[in-house]
Design an enzyme around this catalytic site. Structure first.
Site, PDB file in Angstrom:
ATOM      1  N   GLU A 178       7.631 -66.548  -8.173  1.00  0.00           N
ATOM      2  CA  GLU A 178       8.390 -67.548  -7.759  1.00  0.00           C
ATOM      3  C   GLU A 178       8.231 -68.628  -8.660  1.00  0.00           C
ATOM      4  O   GLU A 178       8.201 -69.761  -8.253  1.00  0.00           O
ATOM      5  CB  GLU A 178       8.213 -68.106  -6.363  1.00  0.00           C
ATOM      6  CG  GLU A 178       8.412 -66.848  -5.335  1.00  0.00           C
ATOM      7  CD  GLU A 178       8.275 -67.707  -3.701  1.00  0.00           C
ATOM      8  OE1 GLU A 178       7.494 -68.553  -3.535  1.00  0.00           O
ATOM      9  OE2 GLU A 178       8.908 -66.959  -2.720  1.00  0.00           O
ATOM     10  N   GLU A 364       9.961 -59.736  -1.771  1.00  0.00           N
ATOM     11  CA  GLU A 364       9.620 -60.493  -0.485  1.00  0.00           C
ATOM     12  C   GLU A 364      10.870 -60.616   0.334  1.00  0.00           C
ATOM     13  O   GLU A 364      11.756 -61.237  -0.026  1.00  0.00           O
ATOM     14  CB  GLU A 364       8.950 -61.639  -0.703  1.00  0.00           C
ATOM     15  CG  GLU A 364       7.665 -61.546  -1.528  1.00  0.00           C
ATOM     16  CD  GLU A 364       7.081 -62.987  -1.518  1.00  0.00           C
ATOM     17  OE1 GLU A 364       7.239 -63.908  -0.950  1.00  0.00           O
ATOM     18  OE2 GLU A 364       6.112 -63.054  -2.846  1.00  0.00           O
TER      19      GLU A 364
HETATM   20  C1  BG6 Z   1       6.397 -66.627  -0.751  1.00  0.00           C
HETATM   21  C2  BG6 Z   1       5.093 -66.350  -1.468  1.00  0.00           C
HETATM   22  O1  BG6 Z   1       6.773 -67.992  -1.211  1.00  0.00           O
HETATM   23  O2  BG6 Z   1       6.605 -66.741   0.714  1.00  0.00           O
HETATM   24  C3  BG6 Z   1       4.102 -65.668  -0.894  1.00  0.00           C
HETATM   25  O3  BG6 Z   1       5.408 -65.802  -2.672  1.00  0.00           O
HETATM   26  C4  BG6 Z   1       4.261 -66.432   0.739  1.00  0.00           C
HETATM   27  O4  BG6 Z   1       2.753 -65.995  -1.457  1.00  0.00           O
HETATM   28  C5  BG6 Z   1       5.618 -66.258   1.334  1.00  0.00           C
HETATM   29  O5  BG6 Z   1       2.917 -66.200   1.338  1.00  0.00           O
HETATM   30  C6  BG6 Z   1       5.541 -66.705   2.725  1.00  0.00           C
HETATM   31  O6  BG6 Z   1       5.447 -68.008   2.828  1.00  0.00           O
HETATM   32  P1  BG6 Z   1       4.341 -68.778   3.865  1.00  0.00           P
HETATM   33  O7  BG6 Z   1       4.348 -69.980   3.358  1.00  0.00           O
HETATM   34  O8  BG6 Z   1       4.898 -68.456   5.269  1.00  0.00           O
HETATM   35  O9  BG6 Z   1       3.279 -67.907   3.357  1.00  0.00           O
END
Ligand code: BG6
Length: 466
Positions: A178, A364
């Protein structure tokens, strides 16, 4: 629900990141990393960056879910899902504890050897991020993080080391997780996450972020070139946080604001995909008096190190008006206030493909929610299934109906892990529950949720049985 069957080589998988699962934060010679000095927060309390590890503070990454010691059992469990690939990251500070050593830490290299070997034994392809929201903490103290271009050769040395070591084991790589998150100046923790930058002094914050971002773009391009030199079979991608910007209304001012927001959010992708900065960002910098110190050698490196594919995370869309980001009245929100927009994923895939014509990889997507463990140990998480089902269906439409080339789809936090945004354990994304709470109490016992069997069926049916 009936979905569309995707090709047999589609990479169905799950994703985590080193510091959010491994724990063992100083084990086997690992150095302190930037994620290790982030305290836990919650929905209402931001995480804090402390100057080193401070007595009395709670740091969730120090033990996380102890994946460092339990990866073999965890992967045995996750393999039952039928995963085709598993994304994790290498923690730079396990390999070069301060970032400045001349020779790597053999114990750190051995850990990832064992991890990748285990994945390969199950027929699971590793997908590896080189830098996921951490750098050796020493590099922040000694250099101010990525604002200093001397980090570029240090990062390249680390990348060359792991490319050479894991040649033949790892084919899919991502450079910086990211990378564009730091451009969200309203959330300064992200500049720390991406680049080790403090928001103070405020007067130079934007200048420092743009400079660090430039240094990372050069480092990313040099890493791509090194990865290809070491193994021409490597496939190396960038990794963006992509929340497409919808105009909040069809008022032309809102439409122009959304367009400008999108151009800013994507300028790093422009560089990583096309090898040069777009005109808009140079104009913006000249208006703001920003100089990132680009050299002719940098420009050549950027041209030579474009990526093979675009990896991106998708969680939500944004509604942008001339007054800034606003809430979208058509969308529900998660308990953490994240808008839920499955069709936005189809829109994101179409937009990225039309813009860059590179293969895409959804590295993701997932739903963070609190889960309840019933008296008999079962965990019913229909909300997670509903979220994933709708998103997968929209991705399949993008692939089958719109013709967008997508390499794979990875569910974030396929085993519960520390939330990056809040530092909580109880913002859970997994198919596998981990018994640990927000203060680090719990047995660490692993347990399948209902969504586990659902995702296994999705993969077995190639995405048809949603
Ligand atoms: C992304 C990241 O932004 O979202 C992860 O690459 C992160 O590291 C994931 O854990 C989910 O976000 P959060 O804040 O709910 O953990």
């Amino acid at each position: 629900m009936q979905g569309f069957a995707l090709p047999a080589d589609f990479l169905w998988g799950g994703a985590v990141a080193a510091h959010q699962v491994e724990g063992a934060y100083l084990t086997d010679g690992k150095g302190l990393c930037t994620a290790d000095v982030l305290t836990a927060g919650d929905k209402h309390t931001p995480r804090r960056v402390t100057p080193g590890v401070c007595a009395g503070c709670y740091y969730p990454t120090h033990d996380a879910i102890d994946f460092y010691h339990r990866y073999a059992q965890d992967l045995a469990l996750l393999a039952q899902l039928g995963l085709k690939c598993f994304r994790t990251s290498i923690n730079w500070a396990r390999i070069f504890p301060t970032g400045e050593e001349q020779t790597p830490n053999e114990a750190g290299l051995r850990f990832y050897d064992a991890l990748f070997d285990t994945l390969l034994q199950y027929g699971i392809e590793p997908v590896v991020t080189l830098s996921h929201f951490e750098i050796p903490y020493h590099l922040v103290e000694a250099y101010g993080g990525w604002t200093d271009r001397r980090l570029i050769p240090l990062f390249v040395r680390y990348c060359e080391t792991v490319f050479a070591r894991y040649k033949g084991k790892v084919r899919y790589w991502l450079t910086f997780n990211e990378i564009n998150n730091q451009l969200d100046f309203d959330w300064p923790m992200m500049a720390y996450a991406n680049s080790g930058i403090s928001p103070e002094p405020a007067a130079s914050f934007r200048q420092r972020v743009y400079t660090a971002a430039h240094n990372e773009l050069v480092a990313s391009a040099l890493a791509v070139a090194a990865g290809k030199r070491i193994d021409p079979g490597n496939k190396i991608g960038c990794m963006l946080a992509y929340s497409p910007a919808y105009p909040r209304s069809c008022r032309p001012d809102d439409v122009l604001a959304a367009q400008a927001f999108e151009a800013h959010n994507l300028y790093m992708a422009d560089v990583q995909c096309r090898g040069a900065y777009p005109a808009e960002v140079r104009r913006l910098w000249s208006r703001e008096g920003v100089s990132v110190g680009e050299t002719p050698e940098d420009a050549a490196a950027l041209r030579a190190g474009t990526v093979d594919y675009i990896g991106f995370s998708y969680y939500m869309s944004k509604a942008v008006s001339a007054r800034g980001v606003r809430s979208n009245p058509y969308l529900e929100k998660s308990d953490w206030g994240w808008p839920v927009d499955p069709k936005g994923l189809r829109y994101a895939l179409g937009t990225l493909y039309r813009t860059y014509q590179k293969p895409l990889f959804v590295v993701e997507n997932g739903f963070g929610a609190a889960d309840t463990v019933e008296a008999d140990g079962s965990i019913h998480d229909p909300y997670r299934v509903a979220y994933l089902r709708e998103h997968i269906l929209q991705m399949e439409k993008a692939i089958v109906l719109d013709g967008v080339p997508v390499l794979g789809y990875l569910v974030w936090g396929c085993i519960d892990c520390v939330s990056f945004g809040t530092g909580e354990m109880e913002k859970r994304y997994g198919f596998v529950h981990v018994d640990r709470d927000n203060r680090g109490a719990g047995t660490l016992r692993r347990c399948k949720k209902d969504s586990f069997a659902w995702y296994r069926r999705v993969i077995a049916s190639k995405g048809e049985a949603l």
